[in-house]
Design an enzyme around this catalytic site. Structure first.
Site, short mmCIF file in Angstrom:
data_model
loop_
_atom_site.label_atom_id
_atom_site.label_comp_id
_atom_site.label_asym_id
_atom_site.label_seq_id
_atom_site.Cartn_x
_atom_site.Cartn_y
_atom_site.Cartn_z
CB THR A 103 -2.80 11.83 -1.85
OG1 THR A 103 -2.48 10.70 -2.66
CG2 THR A 103 -3.93 12.62 -2.49
CB ALA A 104 -2.13 14.42 2.83
CE LYS B 48 -3.69 2.61 1.16
NZ LYS B 48 -4.47 2.28 2.38
CB VAL B 49 2.43 3.43 -2.07
CG1 VAL B 49 3.43 2.29 -1.90
CG2 VAL B 49 1.77 3.39 -3.46
CB SER B 50 0.70 8.17 -0.64
OG SER B 50 0.07 9.33 -1.13
CG HIS C 40 -5.29 7.50 7.63
ND1 HIS C 40 -5.78 7.21 6.37
CD2 HIS C 40 -3.96 7.27 7.58
CE1 HIS C 40 -4.77 6.82 5.60
NE2 HIS C 40 -3.67 6.85 6.30
#
EC number: 4.1.99.29
Length: 281
Positions: free
Chosen positions: A117-118, A66-68, A158
């Site tokens: 992404t943030a 899992k990655v951004s 989150h």
């Protein structure tokens, strides 16, 4: 199932899977992690926060990770994007929090990572807002740091969407709302990648089956989710899952791909990421 995936499933070696301990990931991958997806390969799970996961992918440490989406331009030479298991959606974007401050001119801002992404959304949104400095801070420490005045603002993700009022903080901006107003597209948050030598289509199908199993019987994963949820209250866990696990977790579809491509193109235009050199699909 493809011959390559069938061979992997018969192999005694597990595929390495690295995901976050957040409820959306443990919910989505519960069935796969527990051997409940018929004919899928066994997986050995490692948990880490998103900044660590991005680093693990850069080091090619895992078969599935899992990655951004913000890290994708640096990773596609070695990894392929799976069409299931990720986190996209509406009303689920990062928040810019303050202890009452109403602007960011001259502000010191804490963020959870630069290849996220943030971060990309924050930089695009804050381009002309006079931010003085940006520091990377572990995401679980951001709200206390803003509460204590060590930073003027914090960028949170989150479960912090649900818990920030308990720190006496206010939301200066919802970057998901801003993104949707700008593009009418969902916000792309977390991606699932697989090594390029693996059968991506078959692995996407296996992950999709795991997500579908979670939807079919949410109670089956409840203990697993709570065990890794960093002491979140059950109602917060449920809200987290409902927000981040949705139809895009089953399949990105054309709208999901459009959201990813738009985010990365705009970030490249702003010199925040390299332009993609590998196709997404």
């Amino acid at each position: 199932m493809s011959e390559r995936l069938a061979a992997t499933a018969r192999d005694t070696r597990s595929l390495s899977l690295a995901i976050s301990p957040c409820p959306n990931d443990t919910f989505a991958f519960h069935a796969l992690a527990h051997g409940l997806v018929p004919d899928a390969p066994a997986v050995t799970v490692t948990f880490a926060d998103i900044d660590v996961l991005n680093s693990r992918a850069a080091e090619r440490r895992d078969d599935l990770v899992k990655v951004s989406y913000g890290a994708l331009p640096w990773l596609l030479a070695d990894y392929q994007l799976l069409t299931s298991g990720g986190a996209l959606g509406r009303g689920c974007g990062p928040l810019v929090l303050t202890a009452g401050r109403t602007d960011l001119r001259g502000a010191r801002v804490a963020i959870p990572g630069t290849r996220t992404t943030a971060y990309l959304l924050f930089r695009l949104w804050a381009a002309d807002r006079g931010v003085a400095s940006i520091d990377v801070v572990p995401f679980e420490k951001i709200m206390p740091a803003v509460q204590e005045g060590r930073y003027d603002a914090g960028l949170v993700i989150h479960e912090s969407r649900f818990t920030y009022p308990s720190y006496g903080l206010t939301a200066l901006a919802d970057l998901g709302d801003w993104w949707e107003e700008q593009t009418s597209l969902p916000i792309p948050l977390g991606a699932i990648l697989a090594r390029r030598e693996l059968d991506g289509a078959a692995l996407s199908a296996a992950v999709r089956a795991s997500v579908a199993a979670g939807f079919a019987d949410p109670s089956a994963s409840a203990d697993y989710v709570l065990a890794h949820s960093q002491e979140m209250a059950p109602d917060v866990v449920d809200a987290h899952i409902k927000l981040y696990v949705n139809e895009f977790s089953l399949d990105l579809g054309d709208e999901g791909f459009a959201a990813i491509e738009t985010l990365l193109a705009r970030a490249a235009d702003a010199d925040l990421v390299p332009r993609l050199t590998q196709p997404l699909r």
